[in-house]
Write an enzyme that holds these catalytic residues in place. Structure first.
Site, short mmCIF file in Angstrom:
data_model
loop_
_atom_site.label_atom_id
_atom_site.label_comp_id
_atom_site.label_asym_id
_atom_site.label_seq_id
_atom_site.Cartn_x
_atom_site.Cartn_y
_atom_site.Cartn_z
N HIS A 110 23.89 -19.95 5.04
CA HIS A 110 23.81 -21.22 4.33
C HIS A 110 24.22 -21.13 2.86
O HIS A 110 24.20 -22.12 2.15
CB HIS A 110 22.38 -21.78 4.41
CG HIS A 110 21.94 -22.12 5.80
ND1 HIS A 110 21.21 -21.24 6.58
CD2 HIS A 110 22.14 -23.22 6.57
CE1 HIS A 110 20.97 -21.79 7.76
NE2 HIS A 110 21.51 -22.98 7.79
N GLN A 148 19.73 -9.82 5.20
CA GLN A 148 18.87 -8.83 4.55
C GLN A 148 18.89 -7.49 5.28
O GLN A 148 18.81 -6.43 4.65
CB GLN A 148 17.44 -9.37 4.46
CG GLN A 148 16.52 -8.50 3.62
CD GLN A 148 15.18 -9.15 3.38
OE1 GLN A 148 15.09 -10.36 3.15
NE2 GLN A 148 14.11 -8.38 3.43
N HIS A 176 13.83 -16.25 1.24
CA HIS A 176 15.12 -16.85 1.58
C HIS A 176 15.02 -18.36 1.37
O HIS A 176 14.24 -19.04 2.03
CB HIS A 176 15.47 -16.56 3.04
CG HIS A 176 15.75 -15.12 3.32
ND1 HIS A 176 16.95 -14.67 3.84
CD2 HIS A 176 14.99 -14.01 3.14
CE1 HIS A 176 16.91 -13.36 3.98
NE2 HIS A 176 15.73 -12.94 3.56
#
Length: 221
Positions: A110, A148, A176
Site C-alpha cells: 500500500h 517486514q 504498519h
C-alpha cells in the site's frame, strides 16, 4: 528430549532479494525524479487537486525527489554503505547487541509507512564492525518498498556477508500504517519478525540470551 539439528542451510536462498526489473538502473536518479514528477502530477490532477494553488504546485517535484533520494534511496546501489571490518583485538567472545535501531520503511502493498525498531546481534569470529555501520545497514534496506519479513532477512544476510560469520540475529518490532490507518484500522497492534542464523538458531541458550538482552519474552523456535 528431542534432538535439535539444523545445518542452517535454509536461512537465505537468494529469493529474499527486493524484486526489481532487469532495467531497474537504466535511468539516472535525475531522470527518475523527472519521470515521477510528471506521473505524480497526473495522480494529483486525477484526484481533483488544483495544481495552480501555491501550496500544491511544487508537490509533484517534492514527492519525486523524496521518493528517489530519501525514502526509497535504498533502491540505488550507490547508496549501499561501505562496510569495513577490523580485527577483534580485544578477543571479545560474547555476542554484541545493537538494540532499538530506528526503522522507517514503506509497505510495498500500500506504500504506507512501517515504523519501528530493529535489534541486531552477532558473535565475532575474529572480525568486528563499527557500531554505526549496523545502523546504516538497517537504514539502507529499510529505504525501499518492503515486507517486514524480507527486511529482517536482508539485514541478517548483509551482516553475515560483512563479518564472514553465520552467527547473526535480527528482530524487528514495527507498526504498519496499512493496518493502523486503513482497512481494520487497528492502532494498537505491531508486528514482530525474527531472523536467527548460526548459533542464534541452533543453540537455545544463545537464542534466549539474545531475547533477554532485547527485552523480548517471546519463544522463537
Amino acid at each position: 528430549m528431542n534432538d535439535f539439528f539444523d545445518n542452517d542451510d535454509d536461512i537465505y536462498d537468494g529469493n529474499q532479494q527486493t524484486p526489481l526489473k532487469k532495467d531497474a538502473f537504466s535511468l539516472t536518479p535525475t531522470q527518475k525524479v523527472e519521470k515521477i514528477e510528471g506521473l505524480f502530477k497526473e495522480i494529483m490532477d486525477t484526484l481533483g487537486l488544483d495544481l495552480t494553488d501555491d501550496s500544491l504546485k511544487d508537490s509533484p517535484k517534492r514527492v519525486a525527489k523524496m521518493y528517489v533520494n530519501e525514502i526509497f534511496g535504498g533502491l540505488l546501489p550507490e547508496n549501499k554503505p561501505g562496510i569495513s571490518t577490523f580485527k577483534n583485538q580485544y578477543k571479545y567472545r560474547q555476542m554484541l547487541v545493537e538494540k532499538d535501531i530506528t526503522v522507517y520503511s514503506f509497505c510495498e502493498h500500500h506504500f504506507l509507512p512501517i515504523i519501528g525498531k530493529a535489534h541486531v546481534a552477532y558473535i565475532s569470529n575474529g572480525q568486528v564492525i563499527g557500531l554505526s555501520k549496523i545502523n546504516r545497514i538497517v537504514d539502507y534496506y529499510a529505504k525501499r518498498p518492503q515486507v517486514q519479513e524480507r527486511l529482517t532477512m536482508q539485514i541478517v544476510e548483509a551482516m553475515k556477508e560483512a563479518l564472514g560469520t553465520k552467527d547473526v540475529a535480527c528482530i524487528i518490532d514495527a507498526r504498519h500504517l496499512c493496518v493502523n490507518c486503513r482497512g481494520i484500522k487497528d492502532t494498537a497492534s505491531s508486528t514482530i519478525t525474527a531472523e536467527l542464523s548460526g548459533l542464534f538458531r541452533t543453540n537455545p541458550i544463545t537464542r534466549q540470551e539474545f531475547l533477554h538482552y532485547v527485552g523480548s519474552h517471546a519463544k522463537i523456535d
